[in-house]
Enzyme design. Structure first.
Site, PDB file in Angstrom:
ATOM      1  CB  ILE A 173      -1.021   0.040   1.161  1.00  0.00           C
ATOM      2  CG1 ILE A 173      -0.338  -0.013   2.526  1.00  0.00           C
ATOM      3  CG2 ILE A 173      -2.039  -1.072   1.034  1.00  0.00           C
ATOM      4  CD1 ILE A 173      -1.283   0.333   3.684  1.00  0.00           C
ATOM      5  CB  THR A 182      -4.714  -1.843  18.640  1.00  0.00           C
ATOM      6  OG1 THR A 182      -4.220  -2.553  19.776  1.00  0.00           O
ATOM      7  CG2 THR A 182      -3.880  -0.586  18.500  1.00  0.00           C
ATOM      8  CE1 TYR A 207      -0.510  -2.657  15.851  1.00  0.00           C
ATOM      9  CE2 TYR A 207      -1.044  -3.152  18.142  1.00  0.00           C
ATOM     10  CZ  TYR A 207      -1.377  -3.175  16.802  1.00  0.00           C
ATOM     11  OH  TYR A 207      -2.567  -3.715  16.412  1.00  0.00           O
ATOM     12  CE  LYS A 257      -2.897  -1.036  13.568  1.00  0.00           C
ATOM     13  NZ  LYS A 257      -3.851  -1.797  12.769  1.00  0.00           N
ATOM     14  CG  HIS A 287      -0.298 -12.950  18.310  1.00  0.00           C
ATOM     15  ND1 HIS A 287      -0.032 -12.843  16.968  1.00  0.00           N
ATOM     16  CD2 HIS A 287      -0.403 -11.685  18.766  1.00  0.00           C
ATOM     17  CE1 HIS A 287       0.007 -11.562  16.637  1.00  0.00           C
ATOM     18  NE2 HIS A 287      -0.212 -10.838  17.712  1.00  0.00           N
TER      19      HIS A 287
HETATM   20  N1  UDP Z   1       2.452 -13.701  26.314  1.00  0.00           N
HETATM   21  C1  UDP Z   1       3.241 -14.558  27.083  1.00  0.00           C
HETATM   22  N2  UDP Z   1       4.096 -15.409  26.428  1.00  0.00           N
HETATM   23  C2  UDP Z   1       4.184 -15.462  25.064  1.00  0.00           C
HETATM   24  C3  UDP Z   1       3.371 -14.575  24.297  1.00  0.00           C
HETATM   25  C4  UDP Z   1       2.511 -13.702  24.958  1.00  0.00           C
HETATM   26  O1  UDP Z   1       3.204 -14.554  28.308  1.00  0.00           O
HETATM   27  O2  UDP Z   1       4.994 -16.245  24.549  1.00  0.00           O
HETATM   28  C5  UDP Z   1       1.547 -12.763  27.007  1.00  0.00           C
HETATM   29  C6  UDP Z   1       1.805 -11.288  26.680  1.00  0.00           C
HETATM   30  O3  UDP Z   1       2.758 -10.754  27.572  1.00  0.00           O
HETATM   31  C7  UDP Z   1       0.415 -10.688  26.863  1.00  0.00           C
HETATM   32  C8  UDP Z   1      -0.536 -11.838  26.481  1.00  0.00           C
HETATM   33  O4  UDP Z   1       0.250 -13.034  26.545  1.00  0.00           O
HETATM   34  O5  UDP Z   1       0.195 -10.377  28.210  1.00  0.00           O
HETATM   35  C9  UDP Z   1      -1.096 -11.682  25.076  1.00  0.00           C
HETATM   36  O6  UDP Z   1      -0.013 -11.421  24.193  1.00  0.00           O
HETATM   37  P1  UDP Z   1      -0.167 -11.434  22.617  1.00  0.00           P
HETATM   38  O7  UDP Z   1       1.206 -11.208  22.036  1.00  0.00           O
HETATM   39  O8  UDP Z   1      -0.899 -12.670  22.210  1.00  0.00           O
HETATM   40  O9  UDP Z   1      -1.145 -10.230  22.300  1.00  0.00           O
HETATM   41  P2  UDP Z   1      -1.021  -8.651  22.644  1.00  0.00           P
HETATM   42  O10 UDP Z   1      -1.594  -8.509  24.029  1.00  0.00           O
HETATM   43  O11 UDP Z   1       0.401  -8.261  22.533  1.00  0.00           O
HETATM   44  O12 UDP Z   1      -1.894  -8.026  21.606  1.00  0.00           O
END
Ligand code: UDP
Length: 330
Positions: A52, A117, A141, A145, A189
């Site tokens: 884009i 977000t 990030y 946004k 994630h």
């Molecule tokens: N998290 C974790 N271990 C991992 C990945 C994520 O403990 O290997 C935790 C992260 O610190 C957050 C939650 O899981 O508190 C969700 O993280 P994710 O990256 O899925 O989504 P975000 O909250 O960053 O959008």
């Protein structure tokens, strides 16, 4: 008349394309395939591969399509990476949106539904978070946004370009028939990492910190099923088509789950051990993010169906089991 879905080959974008087509919309997908997958794009969508940020490329798409609206998912979206590489986020997200808005203005396309977000709120001043809660991003990030939302606000004032910004909390799950799902390389994630550990693809999961001010010390997040999330996008598109004014909505469930609770649920659902070890905090992570989704329910008529953690993990687990190595490799 077509709906252009930017980032339509990604996890969330591909579910949007799928539902739009099921609802009878004519869809064109734009994706640079840097993180998206060609196999994720619905066969009935027309596909334009490109970035884009490339204005000639994007102009050509708008020249070929009679665009009635845009769904914008094309962005970099990793909190941790954004802290390490902020300029990547300002280029891909802010500059990418700049080019998109220029082309939309030139072609007088007036409706845009935009994936924003919960990271725009930073460490929230109140829980559950409302749309009126102060925004104060804690990482590039979320900052990128929020800037994108503001760009759209000024474009509305100047060009009558109306937008709906949907502030997602944590998205999980997969289409119920497991034909599309989450496949990132590298995966960062929580839910897919838990399930890859359940599959034996990882020895253990690392929990990022257990010294937060929460019930068990691990971060608390509000999870939304991807199918419900996309229902809100289509309602937002219809809201704009019916003359609705530009606005911002939270998409969450008003319920929070800790990292430890998520792992425990996945252990029950998969019947697997899922080893987890404790690690340090990840920079940029707020302790608790829980949404108030009332505004989306009242104004857009959002009615999420798959609201339990069980349903999110079950559908994600079916996807991971049927596609253990993601797209094109199962
Ligand atoms: N998290 C974790 N271990 C991992 C990945 C994520 O403990 O290997 C935790 C992260 O610190 C957050 C939650 O899981 O508190 C969700 O993280 P994710 O990256 O899925 O989504 P975000 O909250 O960053 O959008």
């Amino acid at each position: 008349m077509a709906i252009v879905v930017l980032g339509g080959a990604g996890y969330i974008g591909s579910h949007a394309v799928d539902q739009l087509i099921e609802k009878g919309y004519d869809v064109a997908v734009v994706d640079n395939l840097l993180t998206g997958h060609k196999e994720a794009i619905h066969e009935k969508a027309r596909f334009y591969q490109g970035d884009i940020q490339d204005k000639d490329f994007l102009t050509n798409v708008f020249k070929q399509e009679e665009v009635e609206g845009v769904l914008h998912f094309a962005a970099s979206s990793l909190v941790g990476e954004s802290v390490e590489q902020p300029l990547k986020y300002f280029r891909n997200n802010v500059y990418g949106t700049q080019v998109l808005l220029e082309v939309m203005a030139e072609y007088q396309v007036r409706n845009i539904v935009f994936s924003s977000t919960a990271a725009t709120y930073g460490e929230p001043k109140e829980v559950p978070i409302k749309e009126t809660t102060e925004t104060a991003p804690k990482n590039p990030y979320g900052e990128s946004k929020l800037i994108m939302e503001k760009m759209m606000k000024w474009c509305d004032q100047a060009y009558g370009m109306r937008y709906v910004a949907l502030r997602y909390f944590n998205v999980a799950g997969a289409k119920l028939d497991s034909t599309i799902g989450e496949d990132h390389t590298p995966e960062t994630h929580l839910v897919p990492l838990i399930l890859q550990t359940a599959l034996g693809q990882r020895k253990a999961l690392t929990i990022f910190g257990d010294d937060y001010a929460t019930s068990d010390g691990t971060c608390v997040r509000d999870y939304v099923h991807v199918v419900d999330l996309i229902q809100a996008h289509i309602l937002a598109l219809e809201y704009l088509k019916n003359g609705g004014k530009s606005d911002v909505f939270n998409l969450g469930s008003s319920e929070g789950f800790s990292v430890k609770e998520m792992i425990e649920s996945a252990r029950e659902i998969t019947g697997k051990e899922i080893p987890a070890i404790m690690g340090p905090r990840r920079s940029g992570d707020p302790a608790i993010l829980i949404a108030s989704p009332e505004k989306a329910k009242t104004i857009l008529g959002w009615n999420p169906h798959y609201t339990t953690i069980r349903k999110m993990i079950e559908t994600a687990w079916s996807w991971h089991q049927s596609h253990p190595n993601g797209y094109g490799k199962s």
